[in-house]
Design a protein around this motif. Structure first.
Motif, short mmCIF file in Angstrom:
data_model
loop_
_atom_site.label_atom_id
_atom_site.label_comp_id
_atom_site.label_asym_id
_atom_site.label_seq_id
_atom_site.Cartn_x
_atom_site.Cartn_y
_atom_site.Cartn_z
N ILE A 1 4.68 2.42 11.62
CA ILE A 1 5.88 2.52 10.78
C ILE A 1 6.33 3.97 10.58
O ILE A 1 7.49 4.30 10.84
CB ILE A 1 5.66 1.79 9.44
CG1 ILE A 1 5.45 0.29 9.72
CG2 ILE A 1 6.85 1.98 8.50
CD1 ILE A 1 4.88 -0.47 8.55
N PRO A 2 5.44 4.89 10.16
CA PRO A 2 5.92 6.27 9.99
C PRO A 2 6.41 6.86 11.30
O PRO A 2 7.38 7.63 11.31
CB PRO A 2 4.70 7.02 9.45
CG PRO A 2 3.52 6.13 9.63
CD PRO A 2 4.03 4.72 9.71
N VAL B 1 0.81 -1.22 0.00
CA VAL B 1 0.00 0.00 0.00
C VAL B 1 0.84 1.27 0.00
O VAL B 1 0.32 2.36 0.06
CB VAL B 1 -0.95 0.04 1.22
CG1 VAL B 1 -1.92 -1.13 1.18
CG2 VAL B 1 -0.17 0.05 2.53
N CYS B 2 2.16 1.13 -0.06
CA CYS B 2 3.02 2.30 0.11
C CYS B 2 3.16 3.06 -1.22
O CYS B 2 3.65 2.51 -2.21
CB CYS B 2 4.41 1.87 0.59
SG CYS B 2 5.57 3.24 0.71
N PRO B 3 2.74 4.33 -1.25
CA PRO B 3 2.83 5.08 -2.51
C PRO B 3 4.27 5.24 -3.00
O PRO B 3 4.51 5.35 -4.20
CB PRO B 3 2.24 6.45 -2.17
CG PRO B 3 1.63 6.34 -0.83
CD PRO B 3 2.15 5.11 -0.16
N VAL B 4 5.21 5.27 -2.08
CA VAL B 4 6.61 5.41 -2.50
C VAL B 4 7.10 4.09 -3.11
O VAL B 4 7.69 4.06 -4.19
CB VAL B 4 7.52 5.82 -1.31
CG1 VAL B 4 8.96 5.91 -1.77
CG2 VAL B 4 7.05 7.15 -0.74
N GLY C 1 8.58 0.84 4.03
CA GLY C 1 8.74 1.55 5.29
C GLY C 1 9.35 0.65 6.36
O GLY C 1 10.31 1.04 7.05
N CYS D 1 9.86 8.29 2.96
CA CYS D 1 8.55 8.05 3.57
C CYS D 1 7.76 9.35 3.61
O CYS D 1 8.28 10.38 3.99
CB CYS D 1 8.74 7.50 4.99
SG CYS D 1 7.20 7.37 5.91
N LEU D 2 6.53 9.26 3.19
CA LEU D 2 5.64 10.43 3.15
C LEU D 2 4.89 10.64 4.45
O LEU D 2 4.10 11.57 4.56
CB LEU D 2 4.58 10.21 2.07
CG LEU D 2 4.99 10.12 0.61
CD1 LEU D 2 3.96 9.32 -0.16
CD2 LEU D 2 5.12 11.50 0.02
N SER D 3 5.08 9.71 5.40
CA SER D 3 4.25 9.71 6.62
C SER D 3 2.77 9.70 6.28
O SER D 3 1.96 10.30 6.98
CB SER D 3 4.52 10.94 7.49
OG SER D 3 5.82 10.91 7.95
N CYS D 4 2.42 9.02 5.21
CA CYS D 4 1.02 9.05 4.77
C CYS D 4 0.15 8.16 5.64
O CYS D 4 -1.07 8.29 5.66
CB CYS D 4 0.91 8.63 3.32
SG CYS D 4 1.21 6.88 3.07
N GLY D 5 0.78 7.23 6.35
CA GLY D 5 0.02 6.39 7.28
C GLY D 5 -0.72 5.22 6.66
O GLY D 5 -1.41 4.49 7.35
N CYS D 6 -0.57 5.02 5.34
CA CYS D 6 -1.28 3.91 4.69
C CYS D 6 -0.85 2.57 5.28
O CYS D 6 -1.66 1.66 5.45
CB CYS D 6 -1.01 3.89 3.19
SG CYS D 6 -1.76 5.26 2.33
N CYS D 7 0.44 2.43 5.56
CA CYS D 7 0.95 1.16 6.06
C CYS D 7 0.47 0.90 7.48
O CYS D 7 0.04 -0.19 7.83
CB CYS D 7 2.47 1.15 6.01
SG CYS D 7 3.23 2.58 6.78
S1 SF4 Z 1 3.83 6.11 5.87
FE1 SF4 Z 1 4.11 3.99 5.24
S2 SF4 Z 1 2.96 3.80 3.33
FE2 SF4 Z 1 3.26 6.00 3.71
S3 SF4 Z 1 5.13 6.51 2.60
FE3 SF4 Z 1 5.74 6.02 4.71
S4 SF4 Z 1 6.24 3.86 4.60
FE4 SF4 Z 1 5.08 4.29 2.76
#
Ligand code: SF4
Ligand code: SF4
Lengths: 723, 205
Positions: free
Chosen positions: A383-384, A323-326, A342, A367-373
């Motif tokens: 993870i973020p 699910v990680c956009p990166v 992540g 990492c975008l800290s998007c929180g999807c993971c």
């Molecule tokens: S928060 Fe998780 S899903 Fe989002 S960019 Fe970072 S590692 Fe990837």
């Protein structure tokens, strides 16, 4: 700063069309497959069970290891505790040498990749054969795995066919079923001839010394059934107290990894059984030997770390990559070691006796800290949050890069100077301003923004405007204070004015304390805890004396910091903790407040000022949706607004790519994410995109201005203010 | 793990047994297990002979335990013209080249469409891992609802040895994520559920 080698690797991966197609298709297919797989069990209860079981295991890890060792010993298995990869390698080489065994087959083991076992065995003269199809393919290609569950996802059938043709020395048709049959036959011979089998383990059970293996292909069963010697590589993090503890893991692992209810084979082994053995054409059954290698390699140290012990909750399902956009853009190799995504950033840093410290530091920015993971991790690992912690510890140890140190500690920490420079920036940018966008922000963030256009600083910040707006209402329904955040204050003061108008229309009196400053998210993002604390104190002081019912923010990142993170900052200081708690208690997100009052007062949002039936869509900010859990209110408000037709875009909650400093550190990746967002917006047919975060506003406006200036992007406050 | 004939005694009081077949079957078929159900022992033997004949199998490796013993399965297969190996040493020799393997399994799990096999005996593993076709015999009353139910039983009976939970045929998706069956294990997995070993031949199945 971002390493140039990493940038080069990223550029290369963005050009790799095979990789891009594979990851694109996978990213699109995965969420539905996962949801379907979890349809017949309670996903959240399973995640709770796993995180509870595994966090209990790590608390007791040394006792569990002792019990596991003793119970395995009682049942006839040998256990060797390896401090690091070198010790594990040596044990295996000595064992094979002493027994005169040469041909080794392997079923999939990430630990084996982690300690580079294949290289060591091959150099020592042993024949090593990977039997998992994906692992075999990458061993033929000479690659590292690019995904923990699907190691060869970066290759397509043509590339694989060519590797097969070369290895098997015959023409192989471009037909996946035939290729699989060819692989079966070639590898079957290796199984039959093998002297020793090496496997990993998905878990180890202290109460009876058993290990569990989860596979689809059946190579795990053959590896543990045919050779006379079975060597198991297992990390301390895989130990569980009881057999029953494995149930939720068995439930979640295949569902999260590949969207299967269960893999084809799940085996549990405790103690040696018989194996078939051929001698001079005679077949008989003989005793086998089992050796467990219980690998530390940094794991026991982490078990004692109050934050990072969380990584024991990982079951290596790789759904965080899925699910990680990166990861979707760069694949696994960019992460430099065997663990990608992540969680890979974190595992690479700790499971290596710091050997990969340079790699870890290089990739911790990915990492975008998007929180999807975090939202889907079956072990519920933050993870973020852990990546943020890594950056913070890195800064504590190594200090900030020179310019950032000056910007944060001498400029941002000093509000008067920081704001004076922001005002100066308005004048400094004028000569290079083109439309609403400029190429270079002046000095204060200069080395971050070289490659990117950012919005212009407004002529008059919101803090100056508020004095010019007449005070309304006479008899307020409530008294609130407004925390604007730097973006609304200095870049989008018109959003601040809209917030003010919407609240005044609700008869809420708004005050704006001038002593407020940056919430601290950008400095925290860079790992600067010291400046974060300084800013948090300034903000608490600025608001705590006000006689208000609540404090409103219209930026979800600010809201998250003010409303959640501040109270965790002052752990050693009870007085400040109390002050921070009183402060965070009052923090509210703008949309939620407005939605609440509209419902209470039976009010509707104002009608569209444009033409009737204009299509509007909504983009979820990562912080808004996953950190604050707000996603239905903004949609409901838009659906209720007269003159608008609400349309939902595809992947509305995928990150737009701005995310703090990520957007300026990785302009290529950020640009790709913006491009994907643009495609979703365009396909929705909307003429207006509503956002609830100034950072998303910045990113999406920057892109739409270039690509589709007829599509407008507005902060929800602007729409609710009838603008 | 021991092989029991009365697994039911360990099952949870409610929610086990043949009524779960309806929940089990679509999940197992969903992962391409060729689920077969028969009313009694006679029909089981007939079904197996039919399956092997249709698959053009000639050589069969088989590990008889309680069920197939009661059915006289080996004698029936031999008289139907199949070559059957069942001594452990013979299974060790012929499993690699046999056309089919037959084992007895302990119980099924409805949640995932899986079958549990006590695999302490290596010859059972060989029969169910090496040939391209695997037939597993189970009693229809031995179906559990969930994975945690199964693990509660394991934690009571699994002290040492080897357990396999088998869910459909061997598969891989390592090339372009295209599902392909028959990677290392059998390409066909056929669980045969028997309602009653004795019983009369007139039931529904
Ligand atoms: S928060 Fe998780 S899903 Fe989002 S960019 Fe970072 S590692 Fe990837
Ligand atoms: S961190 Fe969570 S999602 Fe990622 S591999 Fe580990 S368990 Fe799976």
């Amino acid at each position: 700063m971002v390493n140039s080698e990493l940038k080069r690797e990223i550029a290369e991966k963005l050009q790799d069309t095979v990789l891009q197609n594979a990851l694109g298709r996978f990213a699109a297919a995965y969420p539905a497959a996962r949801a379907l797989a979890y349809a017949n069990i309670d996903c959240e209860a399973t995640r709770d069970a796993i995180s509870e079981i595994k966090s209990r295991a790590v608390e007791n890890i040394r006792a569990l290891a002792d019990q596991f060792t003793a119970e395995a010993g009682k049942r006839g298995s040998h256990v060797f505790r390896a401090a690091n990869g070198a010790a594990a390698q040596k044990y295996i080489i000595d064992l094979l040498t002493a027994k005169g065994l040469r041909r080794v087959i392997k079923s999939k083991s990430m630990v084996s990749e982690e300690i580079h076992l294949n290289d060591a065995l091959t150099q020592a003269g042993f024949q090593v054969q990977e039997t998992d199809l994906g692992e075999w393919i990458i061993s033929l290609a000479g690659h590292r795995p690019s995904h923990m569950v699907m190691p060869a996802i970066h290759l397509d059938r043509r590339q694989i066919r060519n590797y097969f043709t070369k290895e098997l020395n015959k023409d192989i048709p471009l037909d996946i079923a035939v290729m699989v049959q060819e692989a079966r036959q070639a590898l079957r011979q290796a199984f039959i001839r093998a002297d020793a089998g090496i496997s990993g383990a998905n878990f180890g059970i202290a109460e009876n010394g058993a290990i569990g293996l989860v596979t689809n292909e059946g190579n795990g069963r053959l590896t543990t059934t045919l050779p006379r010697l079975h060597i198991v590589l297992i990390g301390y993090d895989k130990l569980l107290a009881k057999l029953e503890d494995a149930a939720p893991i068995i439930r979640a692992l295949p569902r999260s990894a590949t969207g299967q209810l269960l893999t084809s084979y799940c085996t549990m082994i405790s103690g040696p059984t018989l194996v078939p053995y051929e001698e001079n054409g005679e077949f008989k059954l003989v005793e086998k030997e089992i050796h467990y290698i219980l690998l530390d390699n940094g794991r026991l140290n982490i078990a004692d770390d109050p934050k990072f012990k969380q990584i024991y909750q990982c079951i290596r399902c790789a759904s965080c990559l899925n699910v990680c956009p990166v990861y979707h853009l760069v694949g696994g190799h960019v992460y430099g070691h065997v663990y990608a995504g992540g969680i890979g950033v974190i595992l690479t840093a700790f499971l290596n006796e710091q050997k990969e410290a340079a790699t870890a530091q290089k990739i911790q920015e990915l990492c975008l800290s998007c929180g999807c993971c975090k939202e889907i991790c079956p072990g519920k690992i933050d993870i973020p949050g852990l990546i943020g912690e890594m950056r913070e510890r890195f800064v504590q140890k190594e200090g900030l890069p020179f310019t950032l140190g000056i910007i944060f500690r001498q400029v941002m920490a000093n509000r008067t100077l920081f704001h004076a420079l922001l005002r100066l920036a308005y004048f400094a940018q004028t000569p290079v301003k083109s439309g609403k966008f400029i190429r270079h922000l002046p000095f204060f963030l200069s080395d971050m923004v070289k490659e990117r256009s950012l919005p212009a600083i407004a002529a008059k910040p919101f803090r100056d405007l508020i004095g010019e707006i007449p005070e309304k209402p006479e008899k307020p329904r409530a008294r609130a204070a407004f925390f604007s955040g730097c973006s609304i204050d200095f870049v989008y003061p018109e959003v601040g004015r809209s917030v003010l108008k919407v609240l005044q229309d609700l008869d809420i009196a708004l005050v704006f304390p001038q002593a407020q400053t940056c919430c601290g998210a950008p400095v925290a993002d860079a790992g600067d805890r010291e400046t974060l604390l300084n800013l948090a104190r300034q903000n608490i002081i600025a608001f705590e004396q006000l006689n208000v019912d609540f404090i409103i923010a219209a930026c979800p990142a600010c809201t998250e910091y003010l409303g959640h993170k501040y109270k965790e900052l002052f752990t050693d200081d009870p007085a400040w903790t109390a002050r921070a708690e009183a402060f965070t208690h009052k923090i509210r997100e703008f949309t939620q407040v407005v939605a609440g009052y509209y419902a209470q007062l039976e009010m509707l949002p104002p009608p569209s000022a444009d033409h009737d039936g204009i299509k509007v869509t909504y983009h979820d900010s990562c912080h808004m949706k996953r950190a604050l859990g707000i996603s239905s209110e903004p949609r409901a408000l838009l659906q209720a607004a007269e003159g608008y037709t609400y349309v939902e875009m595809k992947n509305a909650d995928t990150c737009c790519g701005m995310s703090g400093a990520f957007g300026v550190k990785f302009p290529e990746l950020s640009g790709q994410l913006a491009q994907k967002k643009f495609a979703s917006i365009e396909a929705s047919g909307a003429a207006v995109v509503a956002v609830s975060c100034p950072a998303c506003l910045m990113q999406i406006r920057g892109m739409l201005d270039k690509k589709a200036p007829h599509i407008k992007v507005k902060h929800l406050a602007e729409i609710l203010a009838g603008r | 793990m021991p092989t029991l004939t009365n697994w039911t005694s360990l099952f949870p009081k409610v929610n086990h047994g043949s009524k779960l077949f309806a929940a089990y079957e679509p999940r197992a078929k969903g992962v391409l297990a060729e689920v077969t159900r028969v009313g009694n022992g006679k029909r089981a033997v007939a079904a197996i002979i039919q399956l092997l004949t249709a698959a053009q199998a000639r050589t069969v490796v088989c590990v008889p335990e309680t069920k197939s013993g009661a059915l006289g399965l080996i004698a029936a297969l031999e008289s139907a013209g199949f070559t059957v190996y069942s001594r452990p040493e013979d299974v060790a020799r012929y499993a690699q080249t046999a056309d089919a393997g037959i084992t007895e399994m302990e119980f099924a799990i409805a949640e995932t469409g899986s079958c549990v096999q006590n695999d302490d005996r290596v010859e059972k593993r060989l029969c169910s891992a090496l040939p391209p076709l695997h037939i597993g015999l189970l009693m229809t009353e031995h179906i559990l609802e969930t994975i945690p139910d199964a693990f509660r039983i394991f934690s009571r009976v699994f002290d040492a040895g080897y357990i396999s939970i088998i869910t459909g045929p061997s598969r891989t998706a390592d090339i372009e994520r295209v599902l392909t069956i028959g990677m290392h294990g059998p390409a066909r997995m056929i669980p045969v559920f028997i309602d009653s070993l004795g019983g009369n031949a007139d039931g529904k199945f």
